[in-house]
Design an enzyme around this catalytic site. Structure first.
Site, PDB file in Angstrom:
ATOM      1  N   ARG A   1       5.945   5.856  -6.530  1.00  0.00           N
ATOM      2  CA  ARG A   1       6.705   5.202  -5.830  1.00  0.00           C
ATOM      3  C   ARG A   1       8.242   5.832  -5.793  1.00  0.00           C
ATOM      4  O   ARG A   1       9.113   5.567  -5.135  1.00  0.00           O
ATOM      5  CB  ARG A   1       6.842   3.751  -5.483  1.00  0.00           C
ATOM      6  CG  ARG A   1       7.551   3.319  -3.885  1.00  0.00           C
ATOM      7  CD  ARG A   1       7.100   1.319  -4.150  1.00  0.00           C
ATOM      8  NE  ARG A   1       5.440   1.053  -4.798  1.00  0.00           N
ATOM      9  CZ  ARG A   1       4.873   1.017  -3.527  1.00  0.00           C
ATOM     10  NH1 ARG A   1       5.095   0.656  -2.405  1.00  0.00           N
ATOM     11  NH2 ARG A   1       2.943  -0.208  -4.321  1.00  0.00           N
TER      12      ARG A   1
ATOM     13  N   PRO B   1       5.416   7.154 -12.887  1.00  0.00           N
ATOM     14  CA  PRO B   1       6.061   6.307 -11.770  1.00  0.00           C
ATOM     15  C   PRO B   1       5.084   7.779 -10.704  1.00  0.00           C
ATOM     16  O   PRO B   1       5.456   8.530 -10.526  1.00  0.00           O
ATOM     17  CB  PRO B   1       7.402   6.953 -12.056  1.00  0.00           C
ATOM     18  CG  PRO B   1       7.915   8.094 -13.370  1.00  0.00           C
ATOM     19  CD  PRO B   1       6.424   7.823 -13.202  1.00  0.00           C
TER      20      PRO B   1
ATOM     21  N   CYS C   1      -4.279   0.519  20.330  1.00  0.00           N
ATOM     22  CA  CYS C   1      -4.335  -0.759  20.361  1.00  0.00           C
ATOM     23  C   CYS C   1      -4.882  -2.068  19.422  1.00  0.00           C
ATOM     24  O   CYS C   1      -6.034  -2.395  19.447  1.00  0.00           O
ATOM     25  CB  CYS C   1      -6.208  -0.654  21.213  1.00  0.00           C
ATOM     26  SG  CYS C   1      -5.867   0.651  22.219  1.00  0.00           S
ATOM     27  N   GLU C   2      -4.429  -2.607  19.023  1.00  0.00           N
ATOM     28  CA  GLU C   2      -3.889  -3.570  18.175  1.00  0.00           C
ATOM     29  C   GLU C   2      -2.910  -4.248  17.632  1.00  0.00           C
ATOM     30  O   GLU C   2      -1.963  -3.149  17.835  1.00  0.00           O
ATOM     31  CB  GLU C   2      -4.747  -2.697  16.475  1.00  0.00           C
ATOM     32  CG  GLU C   2      -5.757  -2.293  16.719  1.00  0.00           C
ATOM     33  CD  GLU C   2      -6.316  -1.637  15.359  1.00  0.00           C
ATOM     34  OE1 GLU C   2      -5.932  -2.916  14.117  1.00  0.00           O
ATOM     35  OE2 GLU C   2      -7.471  -1.434  14.993  1.00  0.00           O
TER      36      GLU C   2
HETATM   37  C1  PLP Z   1      -0.731   3.176  -8.042  1.00  0.00           C
HETATM   38  C2  PLP Z   1      -0.613   3.647  -9.833  1.00  0.00           C
HETATM   39  C3  PLP Z   1       0.617   4.644 -10.119  1.00  0.00           C
HETATM   40  C4  PLP Z   1       1.751   4.502  -9.720  1.00  0.00           C
HETATM   41  O1  PLP Z   1       2.604   3.494  -9.221  1.00  0.00           O
HETATM   42  P1  PLP Z   1       3.964   3.163  -8.532  1.00  0.00           P
HETATM   43  O2  PLP Z   1       4.127   1.909  -7.642  1.00  0.00           O
HETATM   44  O3  PLP Z   1       3.639   4.045  -7.470  1.00  0.00           O
HETATM   45  O4  PLP Z   1       5.039   3.898  -9.519  1.00  0.00           O
HETATM   46  C5  PLP Z   1       0.613   4.930 -11.513  1.00  0.00           C
HETATM   47  N1  PLP Z   1      -0.956   5.116 -12.345  1.00  0.00           N
HETATM   48  C6  PLP Z   1      -1.958   4.055 -12.139  1.00  0.00           C
HETATM   49  C7  PLP Z   1      -2.582   3.766 -12.768  1.00  0.00           C
HETATM   50  C8  PLP Z   1      -2.018   3.744 -10.882  1.00  0.00           C
HETATM   51  O5  PLP Z   1      -2.870   2.523 -10.471  1.00  0.00           O
END
Ligand code: PLP
Length: 421
Positions: free
Chosen positions: A278, A276, A346-347
């Protein structure tokens, strides 16, 4: 749940008033909460217990070494996708046997770095990569532990830019060809098969895609064992989504995700790894910014703030929503008005929110963009020659700057002028 709450009318990170940090550090800045990071990590370890498991934090979501050390000290492993991230994990004191190496394009240099520095496993994404890793490891007189990332052809039902487990995505090998690829892996002298890896996408808001993928992994485990392979670890990836708004559509909880894992793969006698990012870091961070101008528009007013798309690119890149709140709590029943909240770049894409209701704000007022811990600072750039914003970590009633704002001199000194000029 997070630790950014109002107390006596002021927004706090744990026991520190964010306005006090702003006064010392200047704006914009990222602020992370140790208590929230800790809680989110522990939710996963509790959800997976009593299965043998390792929660490997996906460094790519938030890679500051102080954050990694906070999690590493709790026992977390790390999921890295580059040599740079590997070195960050090591700099945070995380031992190699708690680091897994993911990513579709690992170079020989990165393989060498991880093999010599210590690594728990490589998650292999293609046959050419597998052959090169065997060569590099064999050349060092070593044997690299691997899993192979399988693409289960499951629709993660998330944003297309962060969906990774459908046929046609660049990730992993098709699960239909897995037995063939494992058979070759078993013949390569520099490799030792230890398990299976899967990761189907990010910001998943339902459990069904995970369930479909993990059932396929369970089936594959039996097939590969029957073929004579040792499958002792299952890396189930990351991707559990987080609430970006405070309505009733909250994604599944880690506890329910853990129950799903137990139900689908819990009886295989494997050690479970998850990755994990995020869910641990997203709601553990906010971006604090100051209103520079309030500009009258045709339909509504603009809040022109000192943070911009280079500091937090998610709204521009994915159309993402971030809750935005004032650091001074609005009085109960205070009148609100819709604002477009924009940065100075500027976008037109440099827009954090449109028609967002906020209490009347003025130049000099401070706001916070919530849920900015994941894919925030790590995706920032110096576009428009805006120095990277600092990162601050709060712990109880104190805080520390964990990445300082570069001075303009530092930024300019990285450019060099060739001798012919
Ligand atoms: C991006 C990624 C994660 C993490 O994903 P989250 O959505 O941030 O939990 C885990 N493993 C791999 C291989 C990833 O590319």
């Amino acid at each position: 749940m997070d630790h950014f709450q109002y107390k006596s009318g002021k927004l706090y990170a744990e026991d520190v008033a964010l306005a006090d940090i702003a006064a010392q550090v200047g704006t914009p800045f990222y602020c992370y909460s140790t208590a929230t990071l800790t809680r989110h990590y522990q939710l996963f370890t509790e959800a997976l217990s009593p299965l043998p498991h390792l929660v490997c934090f996906a460094i790519k979501s938030l890679s500051n070494v102080a954050v990694l050390k906070t999690l590493g000290n709790l026992g977390a492993g790390m999921d890295v996708v580059s040599g740079g991230e590997y070195l960050r994990a090591k700099a945070a004191g995380v031992p190699g046997d708690r680091i897994v190496f993911s990513g579709v394009g690992k170079t020989r240099q990165e393989m060498h770095l991880a093999l010599t520095g210590g690594i728990r496993q490589f998650n292999i994404e293609s046959e050419p990569e597998m052959r090169v890793l065997s060569e590099v490891a064999h050349g060092l007189g070593m044997v690299a532990p691997i899993t192979i990332r399988v693409n289960p052809d499951v629709d993660a039902k998330t944003h297309e830019k962060i969906s990774t487990g459908k046929k046609g995505d660049k990730f992993g090998i098709p699960i239909s060809r897995a037995r063939e690829v494992y058979a070759e892996a078993a013949t390569l002298p520099g490799l030792k098969v230890v398990g299976i890896d899967v990761h189907i996408g990010s910001q998943l808001t339902a459990l069904e895609p995970f369930e479909a993928a993990y059932l396929k992994v369970a089936e594959l485990t039996h097939a590969l064992r029957a073929d004579g392979h040792t499958i002792e670890r299952l890396d189930l990836g990351g991707g559990l989504g987080i609430p970006y708004t405070r309505d009733n559509n909250a994604p599944p909880l880690p506890m329910d995700y853990g129950a799903l894992i137990k139900r689908t793969v819990g009886d295989l006698g494997c050690e479970i790894e998850i990755e994990p990012g995020r869910l641990i870091s997203g709601n553990a961070g906010i971006l604090v910014s100051e209103v520079i101008y309030v500009k009258n528009g045709e339909d509504r007013d603009f809040l022109i703030v000192d943070a911009a798309m280079n500091d937090l690119i998610r709204p521009a890149m994915y159309g993402s929503h971030h809750d935005i709140i004032a650091l001074n709590e609005p009085a109960a029943g205070a009148e609100q008005q819709p604002y477009d909240i924009v940065g100075p770049i500027c976008e037109s894409g440099d827009t954090f929110a449109k028609a967002r209701n906020l209490p009347a704000l003025q130049a000099g007022d401070l706001i916070a963009l919530r849920s900015a811990g994941a894919y925030g600072a790590v995706m920032s750039s110096e576009y428009n020659s805006r120095p990277l914003v600092p990162e601050v970590l709060v712990h109880g009633d104190h805080f520390a700057v964990i990445r300082a704002r570069p001075t303009f001199d530092e930024m300019l000194s990285r450019d060099t002028i060739p001798e012919w000029l």
